[in-house]
Design a protein around this motif. Structure first.
Motif, PDB file in Angstrom:
ATOM      1  N   ALA A 292      22.239 -11.015   2.963  1.00  0.00           N
ATOM      2  CA  ALA A 292      22.972  -9.795   3.324  1.00  0.00           C
ATOM      3  C   ALA A 292      23.853 -10.034   4.542  1.00  0.00           C
ATOM      4  O   ALA A 292      24.998  -9.549   4.595  1.00  0.00           O
ATOM      5  CB  ALA A 292      21.978  -8.668   3.592  1.00  0.00           C
ATOM      6  N   PHE A 293      23.351 -10.785   5.504  1.00  0.00           N
ATOM      7  CA  PHE A 293      24.134 -11.059   6.712  1.00  0.00           C
ATOM      8  C   PHE A 293      25.354 -11.918   6.386  1.00  0.00           C
ATOM      9  O   PHE A 293      26.463 -11.663   6.882  1.00  0.00           O
ATOM     10  CB  PHE A 293      23.247 -11.758   7.747  1.00  0.00           C
ATOM     11  CG  PHE A 293      23.915 -11.980   9.074  1.00  0.00           C
ATOM     12  CD1 PHE A 293      24.192 -10.920   9.921  1.00  0.00           C
ATOM     13  CD2 PHE A 293      24.279 -13.254   9.489  1.00  0.00           C
ATOM     14  CE1 PHE A 293      24.797 -11.114  11.157  1.00  0.00           C
ATOM     15  CE2 PHE A 293      24.880 -13.466  10.717  1.00  0.00           C
ATOM     16  CZ  PHE A 293      25.147 -12.391  11.549  1.00  0.00           C
ATOM     17  N   ILE A 294      25.182 -12.923   5.559  1.00  0.00           N
ATOM     18  CA  ILE A 294      26.302 -13.782   5.177  1.00  0.00           C
ATOM     19  C   ILE A 294      27.332 -12.986   4.383  1.00  0.00           C
ATOM     20  O   ILE A 294      28.546 -13.110   4.597  1.00  0.00           O
ATOM     21  CB  ILE A 294      25.814 -14.992   4.369  1.00  0.00           C
ATOM     22  CG1 ILE A 294      24.964 -15.897   5.264  1.00  0.00           C
ATOM     23  CG2 ILE A 294      26.981 -15.773   3.795  1.00  0.00           C
ATOM     24  CD1 ILE A 294      24.248 -17.008   4.514  1.00  0.00           C
ATOM     25  N   ALA A 295      26.857 -12.124   3.465  1.00  0.00           N
ATOM     26  CA  ALA A 295      27.778 -11.304   2.675  1.00  0.00           C
ATOM     27  C   ALA A 295      28.568 -10.350   3.568  1.00  0.00           C
ATOM     28  O   ALA A 295      29.762 -10.106   3.342  1.00  0.00           O
ATOM     29  CB  ALA A 295      26.995 -10.525   1.622  1.00  0.00           C
ATOM     30  N   LYS A 296      27.929  -9.812   4.586  1.00  0.00           N
ATOM     31  CA  LYS A 296      28.586  -8.861   5.487  1.00  0.00           C
ATOM     32  C   LYS A 296      29.636  -9.539   6.361  1.00  0.00           C
ATOM     33  O   LYS A 296      30.719  -8.980   6.598  1.00  0.00           O
ATOM     34  CB  LYS A 296      27.531  -8.184   6.368  1.00  0.00           C
ATOM     35  CG  LYS A 296      28.099  -7.244   7.427  1.00  0.00           C
ATOM     36  CD  LYS A 296      26.984  -6.680   8.298  1.00  0.00           C
ATOM     37  CE  LYS A 296      27.542  -5.813   9.419  1.00  0.00           C
ATOM     38  NZ  LYS A 296      26.462  -5.291  10.302  1.00  0.00           N
ATOM     39  N   THR A 297      29.340 -10.736   6.854  1.00  0.00           N
ATOM     40  CA  THR A 297      30.184 -11.373   7.864  1.00  0.00           C
ATOM     41  C   THR A 297      31.085 -12.477   7.318  1.00  0.00           C
ATOM     42  O   THR A 297      32.079 -12.828   7.956  1.00  0.00           O
ATOM     43  CB  THR A 297      29.308 -11.996   8.964  1.00  0.00           C
ATOM     44  OG1 THR A 297      28.475 -13.013   8.373  1.00  0.00           O
ATOM     45  CG2 THR A 297      28.439 -10.938   9.632  1.00  0.00           C
ATOM     46  N   GLY A 298      30.746 -13.039   6.170  1.00  0.00           N
ATOM     47  CA  GLY A 298      31.483 -14.192   5.671  1.00  0.00           C
ATOM     48  C   GLY A 298      31.362 -15.398   6.579  1.00  0.00           C
ATOM     49  O   GLY A 298      32.288 -16.215   6.672  1.00  0.00           O
ATOM     50  N   ALA A 299      30.235 -15.543   7.256  1.00  0.00           N
ATOM     51  CA  ALA A 299      30.044 -16.628   8.224  1.00  0.00           C
ATOM     52  C   ALA A 299      30.212 -17.993   7.569  1.00  0.00           C
ATOM     53  O   ALA A 299      29.704 -18.236   6.471  1.00  0.00           O
ATOM     54  CB  ALA A 299      28.659 -16.525   8.855  1.00  0.00           C
ATOM     55  N   ASP A 300      30.915 -18.875   8.237  1.00  0.00           N
ATOM     56  CA  ASP A 300      31.041 -20.247   7.772  1.00  0.00           C
ATOM     57  C   ASP A 300      29.788 -21.056   8.087  1.00  0.00           C
ATOM     58  O   ASP A 300      29.494 -22.042   7.416  1.00  0.00           O
ATOM     59  CB  ASP A 300      32.253 -20.920   8.434  1.00  0.00           C
ATOM     60  CG  ASP A 300      33.554 -20.226   8.084  1.00  0.00           C
ATOM     61  OD1 ASP A 300      33.893 -20.197   6.893  1.00  0.00           O
ATOM     62  OD2 ASP A 300      34.205 -19.695   8.996  1.00  0.00           O
ATOM     63  N   GLU A 301      29.064 -20.620   9.112  1.00  0.00           N
ATOM     64  CA  GLU A 301      27.864 -21.333   9.526  1.00  0.00           C
ATOM     65  C   GLU A 301      26.966 -20.362  10.274  1.00  0.00           C
ATOM     66  O   GLU A 301      27.452 -19.487  11.002  1.00  0.00           O
ATOM     67  CB  GLU A 301      28.244 -22.519  10.424  1.00  0.00           C
ATOM     68  CG  GLU A 301      27.110 -23.443  10.786  1.00  0.00           C
ATOM     69  CD  GLU A 301      27.608 -24.745  11.427  1.00  0.00           C
ATOM     70  OE1 GLU A 301      26.787 -25.434  12.059  1.00  0.00           O
ATOM     71  OE2 GLU A 301      28.816 -25.056  11.296  1.00  0.00           O
ATOM     72  N   LEU A 302      25.667 -20.493  10.075  1.00  0.00           N
ATOM     73  CA  LEU A 302      24.693 -19.733  10.847  1.00  0.00           C
ATOM     74  C   LEU A 302      23.957 -20.672  11.781  1.00  0.00           C
ATOM     75  O   LEU A 302      23.575 -21.774  11.392  1.00  0.00           O
ATOM     76  CB  LEU A 302      23.679 -19.039   9.938  1.00  0.00           C
ATOM     77  CG  LEU A 302      24.176 -17.949   8.994  1.00  0.00           C
ATOM     78  CD1 LEU A 302      22.987 -17.280   8.304  1.00  0.00           C
ATOM     79  CD2 LEU A 302      25.006 -16.908   9.729  1.00  0.00           C
ATOM     80  N   MET A 303      23.750 -20.225  13.010  1.00  0.00           N
ATOM     81  CA  MET A 303      22.939 -20.966  13.964  1.00  0.00           C
ATOM     82  C   MET A 303      21.661 -20.173  14.187  1.00  0.00           C
ATOM     83  O   MET A 303      21.665 -19.092  14.766  1.00  0.00           O
ATOM     84  CB  MET A 303      23.688 -21.190  15.281  1.00  0.00           C
ATOM     85  CG  MET A 303      22.899 -21.981  16.285  1.00  0.00           C
ATOM     86  SD  MET A 303      23.940 -23.009  17.351  1.00  0.00           S
ATOM     87  CE  MET A 303      24.193 -24.456  16.328  1.00  0.00           C
ATOM     88  N   ILE A 304      20.559 -20.733  13.663  1.00  0.00           N
ATOM     89  CA  ILE A 304      19.300 -20.020  13.623  1.00  0.00           C
ATOM     90  C   ILE A 304      18.519 -20.217  14.922  1.00  0.00           C
ATOM     91  O   ILE A 304      18.393 -21.333  15.420  1.00  0.00           O
ATOM     92  CB  ILE A 304      18.440 -20.515  12.435  1.00  0.00           C
ATOM     93  CG1 ILE A 304      19.191 -20.325  11.110  1.00  0.00           C
ATOM     94  CG2 ILE A 304      17.100 -19.801  12.401  1.00  0.00           C
ATOM     95  CD1 ILE A 304      19.522 -18.901  10.790  1.00  0.00           C
ATOM     96  N   ALA A 305      17.977 -19.112  15.441  1.00  0.00           N
ATOM     97  CA  ALA A 305      17.086 -19.159  16.599  1.00  0.00           C
ATOM     98  C   ALA A 305      15.737 -18.594  16.182  1.00  0.00           C
ATOM     99  O   ALA A 305      15.664 -17.506  15.613  1.00  0.00           O
ATOM    100  CB  ALA A 305      17.666 -18.348  17.759  1.00  0.00           C
TER     101      ALA A 305
END
Length: 333
Positions: A292-305
């Protein structure tokens, strides 16, 4: 394809030490490399009892030296604390030791309180134009033919990838103007996330560094075998944020069962704001929230914490995140 990376602060849990946190960070980086994570970044903070990554470039070298393929870098170096030449030399050295694997993310905040910033021996009364000038100076040191008569040795001609980090619209504007990749700290400051992404993408100017905008977003993951256990593990980070915002920074506390039911309505509201960009739960829950987060933002990359008290549980959380992650076609860098 969308990439997945890790942000690490070398956390120090209660009852542990900085020395142990460095061992844990290296083990986590090796674990991440085996799982297929793309980057492993460390962040500069000072005077924080629960964070051991103050000497960020030293720790980047420690992690890079114990891994083989994963990119390692700063997320970020707080440039107001440093001379651009010193950072160019440090990261030029790292790039020379570990060619093709080093990233340099730059932040504008001091990464500390005012007293600690003053102890770092930097000018606290600089004008607003100093950060862009410092970034430009740093980029020049890494170029093939620097305009400055001063040379970074090592550094000149090494083209260390430089990122702009931010938690406000300022960083988005600067990254777009310089044509640099942009990382937004949505894992703890999500309020201006969508507006920052829009500004960055709409005003991006292609450059010698990057031809299209590239967005990496911070995202918290607390994953476990059940939703109940995941919320239990997440309570350590929730306690740490409350302690920090209350002016009582401390080592990472152990988790507490049903923590959210034990705090005030105001504290719950604060946590909901700070940790809005988070996935907490069993694998199926985390998968749904990541998608859902990727669909909302179209992020090219996620940095997970994953700021989890128990090291083994932390390793498992990152493993679950990678297992459920479904990449999509996207701009690569």
């Amino acid at each position: 394809m969308t990439r997945l990376s890790i942000l690490d602060l070398a956390p120090i849990p209660q009852g542990s030490t900085a020395a142990q946190s460095f061992k844990n960070s290296l083990q986590l980086a090796q674990h991440a490399e085996a799982l297929g994570y793309h980057r492993f970044w460390l962040a500069e903070h000072h005077g924080m009892p629960g964070i051991a990554s103050a000497a960020t470039s030293v720790l980047v070298g420690h992690v890079a030296g114990g891994t083989k393929t994963i990119r390692v870098g700063s997320g970020g170096i707080m440039l107001p604390n440093h001379s651009p030449l010193v950072i160019a030399e440090q990261f030029g050295t790292l790039e020379s030791l570990f060619p093709g694997r080093i990233d340099l993310g730059l932040g504008r905040a001091p990464g500390s309180d005012q007293r600690t910033a003053r102890a770092l021996r930097r000018n606290l009364h600089s004008d607003a134009d100093e950060f862009p000038r410092d970034v430009q100076e740093l980029l020049d040191y890494f170029s093939d033919e620097p305009q400055s008569p001063v040379r970074a040795v090592p550094g000149t001609g090494l083209h260390v990838p430089v990122w702009i980090l931010g938690s406000s619209l300022y960083g988005a504007q600067l990254a777009a103007a310089f044509g640099l990749p942009y990382a937004f700290a949505s894992h703890f400051a999500p309020q201006e996330l969508m507006q920052a992404i829009e500004i960055y993408r709409n005003t991006f100017r292609p450059s010698a560094y990057l031809d299209k905008p590239y967005v990496m977003l911070g995202f918290n993951v607390f994953a476990a075998e059940t939703d109940e256990r995941a919320f239990f593990l997440a309570s350590s980070a929730q306690q740490a944020f409350i302690n920090l915002r209350s002016g009582r920074p401390a080592k990472i506390p152990p988790p507490i069962k049903n923590f959210l039911q034990q705090i005030s309505e105001g504290e719950r509201f604060m946590l909901n704001q700070i940790l809005a960009c988070s996935a907490i739960g069993a694998p199926e829950t985390v998968a749904e929230q990541l998608h859902a987060f990727i669909a909302k933002t179209g992020a090219d990359e996620l940095m997970i914490a994953s700021n989890i008290f128990d090291h083994d549980a932390r390793l498992q959380s990152y493993q679950i995140a990678m297992n459920v992650f479904q990449p999509r076609p996207s701009q690569l860098i």
